[in-house]
Design an enzyme around this catalytic site. Structure first.
Site, PDB file in Angstrom:
ATOM      1  N   ASP A 138       6.090 -52.719  25.082  1.00 14.42           N
ATOM      2  CA  ASP A 138       6.808 -51.584  25.662  1.00 14.42           C
ATOM      3  C   ASP A 138       5.890 -50.507  26.205  1.00 14.42           C
ATOM      4  O   ASP A 138       5.694 -49.457  25.597  1.00 14.42           O
ATOM      5  CB  ASP A 138       7.756 -50.993  24.628  1.00 14.42           C
ATOM      6  CG  ASP A 138       8.793 -52.011  24.200  1.00 14.42           C
ATOM      7  OD1 ASP A 138       8.910 -53.059  24.868  1.00 14.42           O
ATOM      8  OD2 ASP A 138       9.478 -51.775  23.190  1.00 14.42           O
TER       9      ASP A 138
ATOM     10  N   GLU B 152       6.529 -58.850  15.091  1.00 16.39           N
ATOM     11  CA  GLU B 152       5.346 -58.297  14.384  1.00 16.39           C
ATOM     12  C   GLU B 152       5.400 -58.607  12.888  1.00 16.39           C
ATOM     13  O   GLU B 152       4.319 -58.796  12.329  1.00 16.39           O
ATOM     14  CB  GLU B 152       5.272 -56.783  14.627  1.00 16.39           C
ATOM     15  CG  GLU B 152       4.984 -56.414  16.059  1.00 16.39           C
ATOM     16  CD  GLU B 152       6.127 -56.720  17.025  1.00 16.39           C
ATOM     17  OE1 GLU B 152       7.278 -56.633  16.582  1.00 16.39           O
ATOM     18  OE2 GLU B 152       5.853 -57.062  18.177  1.00 16.39           O
TER      19      GLU B 152
ATOM     20  N   ASP C 259      10.512 -61.926  20.709  1.00 16.34           N
ATOM     21  CA  ASP C 259      10.271 -60.479  20.614  1.00 16.34           C
ATOM     22  C   ASP C 259      10.377 -60.040  19.150  1.00 16.34           C
ATOM     23  O   ASP C 259      10.786 -60.821  18.287  1.00 16.34           O
ATOM     24  CB  ASP C 259      11.331 -59.772  21.479  1.00 16.34           C
ATOM     25  CG  ASP C 259      11.108 -58.268  21.589  1.00 16.34           C
ATOM     26  OD1 ASP C 259       9.957 -57.819  21.457  1.00 16.34           O
ATOM     27  OD2 ASP C 259      12.107 -57.543  21.810  1.00 16.34           O
TER      28      ASP C 259
END
Ligand code: MIG
Length: 747
Positions: free
Chosen positions: A467, A395, A392
């Site tokens: 999300d 990015e 997670d």
């Protein structure tokens, strides 16, 4: 025109611009400004001979399938070789300076105190003329509708917690690839890891692709139809990894399972509720102070024994791992990484951002040594008994805002990458590090799930759409989003069932679970602080509908598993738009809310509150999976009460099922076959559900026609496999014993 051909590379130059072209296949062309090493294409292909006609002010290059014209302003037009019709064509070379606002507006804005430049400079701008009735697909994980026309998207991996609405330009992943479909179908893949902007026709005339710093570097992929183009794109960047069987099982997750008791309680409640479950996720709360590769010795003490306990209950464990490493003296990850200079740097010093553990540093996954180091810790973590890794925040995301442009990351072969180049491939390389380590350690198909990605990351990892929120709009978004990811090569994908942010509600959760049951990865996940989202925390009706659909999924396991296996060879994504099978049926071009799973199932989930009927488009004759009611081609309104996922089967096909269990089993000795229509043929693959080598699998074909049922093997092993087959044909049930040899039965 000034051009040269050297070693089958055509190069055209004029003033300070050069453009090269390599013919890789009769329908695969590579156009580029500078030769560079791709971060995702691993196979090298030989350049083919270039057939060229010099036409004075332009040149014509031709293959057996296409004619390419390049004019002296560098505009490129590609025509179908046979019909001479346009496939894709540049709308003249465009200046890389783009006027954003007029001088008058600029002055006004400045008066109000803004500073504004009324031109933006790009490293390239390409205009591709939109053809009559052209539709666009692909682009990986993006919001909006199935057909991407008229939206603008930005390829820049972004963690923005606001709601993923239609005009949201950048989600967590970047896949600079789209498919154009008019009379001809083609794909364009811009292998540019810097930020790119894809304006999908806001001016109604052009697809406008803008590079910000990267050099122009793209592939034209021709094909007979959309399936063909997708296949060739996947051949270029890599196919989705074959899942182990358990990865098709139901998964439960939540951010804020704070200790072992809470986790155990979920597993026990699932068991008591008789709902299938194969995987439970551990979010950040299992760690010791959010330090990656550690676990909390109080709340999750003796984690290995706990994992063993869960495994003995048939449930596997997958923990989260974020890239950010806590800055803390004597913490092994920090010390080892610092000693070896493994983290991203700002000038000469290591850059410190902020994530869950507070001050954090970011490993340069772009470098092989760093990947191996990370991989070693992945292996240690695997030794605790876990079954995969969830990546997670890659990015990468930092609470201090975007990482500064000035950061540098160590690359391979002595290279250094600036942040603007490394950003979009950060997760790609983190996935590679994780995948390679698990593969080496277990020698089985790795389970990695990542939030961020670049084109081709599917060869290392599965993904989910991040999300989303517990709103109907996001359930609706999920279908076209996953379909376009599938067309972009990513087929093992998930959305958070029930929605991540905000409080879900009973009806939304149920409808989402119905869709989830027939989506590639099936995982319920929610954010800390939101209402509990496990199915049994609602009421008996919710539990029972959830159970029914998870059991449906588990019964369809042989079918779903075969779809993923087949994808390895035919490169067709299991969850697929109707368009793939019916490319000439215009009704399928803009279908957002139904899809096919595999070649024979049509899924039409209900995505609106209060809806108990749904309008379904049937591109052919189908049967209701449950009632066997027949539907012929066209739009029909079907019944869809709360407890029903509208599901249909293509006429004259066979659907294989297992008796559903609450955990995916290693082997099944009975398979059931139902024939929808008068005949059918179905080939299933049989293996242990985790072996790497897919070339040596036993295939079993079941064939029904004219009251004859035959079973034919194509085998590598000598196992009998299924001992029994239950056949449902023309409303009659049959039961046959199988002896492992080819057999024929009269019905
Ligand atoms: O939002 O680790 O998308 O699935 O539960 C904060 C906590 C960071 C984002 C992921 C989400 C996960 C959460 N993470």
């Amino acid at each position: 025109m000034n051009y040269s051909i050297k070693e089958n590379v055509l190069t055209i130059s004029k003033s300070d611009i050069t453009l090269s072209l390599v013919i890789l296949k009769e329908d695969l062309f590579h156009f580029f400004e500078k030769k560079k090493k791709s971060h995702t294409i691993t196979k090298t292909r030989r350049a083919k001979h270039i057939n060229i006609d010099d036409l004075g002010n332009k040149i014509k290059i031709f293959t057996s399938l296409y004619d390419i014209y390049i004019e002296d302003d560098f505009s490129i037009s590609i025509y179908d070789g046979k019909t001479k019709e346009i496939v894709v064509k540049d709308n003249k070379y465009v200046d890389t300076k783009e006027k954003v606002i007029s001088n008058e507006q600029k002055l006004l804005l400045e008066k109000e105190g803004h500073s504004f430049s009324n031109t933006l400079t790009y490293s390239y701008i390409i205009n591709k003329e939109i053809q009559k009735n052209e539709a666009f697909y692909g682009l990986g994980e993006k919001t909006g509708y199935f057909n991407k026309i008229n939206y603008q998207y930005v390829n820049w991996n972004t963690d923005d917690p606001s709601a993923h609405v239609d005009n949201y330009e950048a989600l967590y992943q970047s896949c600079p690839f789209y498919i154009g479909k008019h009379k001809h179908t083609y794909g364009l893949f811009f292998d540019d890891t810097f930020k790119t902007i894809f304006d999908m026709g806001t001016d109604l005339k052009n697809i406008r692709i803008k590079g910000t710093l990267g050099s122009l570097d793209y592939y034209f992929i021709g094909g007979k139809n959309i399936t063909d183009v997708r296949k060739k794109f996947v051949d270029l960047v890599g196919v989705q990894t074959m899942p182990s069987k358990f990865m098709l099982g139901n998964m439960q997750s939540r951010w804020s399972y704070m200790n072992k008791d809470e986790v155990l309680n979920v597993v026990n409640k699932y068991e008591e509720s008789d709902i299938p479950l194969d995987v439970i996720f551990l979010d950040i709360d299992y760690m010791d102070n959010f330090k990656v590769f550690t676990y909390n010795n109080e709340t999750f003490n003796d984690l290995p024994s706990f994992i063993k306990l869960l495994n003995s209950k048939g449930v596997r464990v997958v923990p989260i791992i974020d890239p950010g490493v806590k800055v803390e003296k004597d913490y092994f990850m920090y010390e080892e990484g610092m000693k070896n200079g493994y983290f991203a740097k700002d000038g000469k010093t290591t850059y410190v951002g902020e994530v869950w553990p507070g001050d954090s540093v970011f490993p340069a996954f772009t470098n092989k040594e760093v990947r191996l180091w990370w991989g070693k810790h992945v292996k240690d973590l695997m030794d605790l008994g876990i079954s995969g890794i969830w990546n997670d925040m890659n990015e990468p995301s930092s609470f201090k805002g975007p990482l500064p442009d000035s950061l540098t990351f160590k690359g391979d072969n002595g290279k250094t990458l600036g942040n603007l180049e490394a950003h979009n491939i950060y997760a790609h390389y983190m996935s590679k590090a994780t995948f390679d380590a698990i593969l080496e350690h277990t020698n089985k198909r790795p389970f990695v799930i990542t939030r961020a990605a670049y084109a081709g990351t599917q060869k290392y990892s599965t993904t989910w759409t991040g999300d989303n929120q517990s709103i109907w709009e996001h359930l609706r978004l999920a279908v076209p989003e996953l379909l376009n990811m599938g067309l972009s090569g990513q087929s093992l994908v998930a959305t958070d069932i029930g929605g991540f942010g905000g409080h879900t509600n009973k009806e939304l959760l149920i409808r989402w679970a119905e869709f989830g049951a027939l989506s590639p990865i099936c995982r319920n996940h929610s954010a800390a602080g939101t209402r509990s989202q496990e199915p049994y925390t609602f009421d008996d009706e919710t539990t029972s509908i959830y159970r029914k659909h998870m059991k449906l999924r588990y019964s369809l396991l042989p079918y779903m598993y075969d779809c993923f296996y087949n994808e390895q060879f035919d490169k067709v994504p299991p969850m697929r738009p109707l368009l793939l099978k019916y490319p000439n049926d215009v009704e399928t071009f803009n279908i957002n809310y139904e899809y096919m799973f595999g070649p024979n199932l049509l899924v039409a989930p209900v995505l609106n509150e209060g809806e108990t009927k749904k309008m379904v488009y049937f591109p052919d004759t189908f049967y209701d999976y449950y009632t066997k009611e027949k539907y012929t081609k066209g739009y029909k309104v079907v019944d869809a009460p709360l407890d029903k996922l509208p599901l249909f089967v293509l006429k004259n096909s066979i659907i294989p099922t297992y008796k559903s269990s609450n955990h995916i089993k290693e082997s099944y000795d009975t398979i059931s076959l139902e024939v929808f229509g008068n005949l059918g043929s179905y080939t299933t693959m049989y293996d242990d559900g985790e072996t790497l080598d897919l070339s040596k699998n036993d295939l079993i074909n079941f064939h029904v026609k004219n009251n004859v049922f035959s079973v034919t093997y194509k085998r590598y092993s000598s196992d009998t496999h299924y001992k029994k087959v239950n056949l449902l044909y023309r409303e009659k049930a049959y039961e046959f014993e199988l002896d492992g040899t080819n057999q024929t039965f009269t019905l």
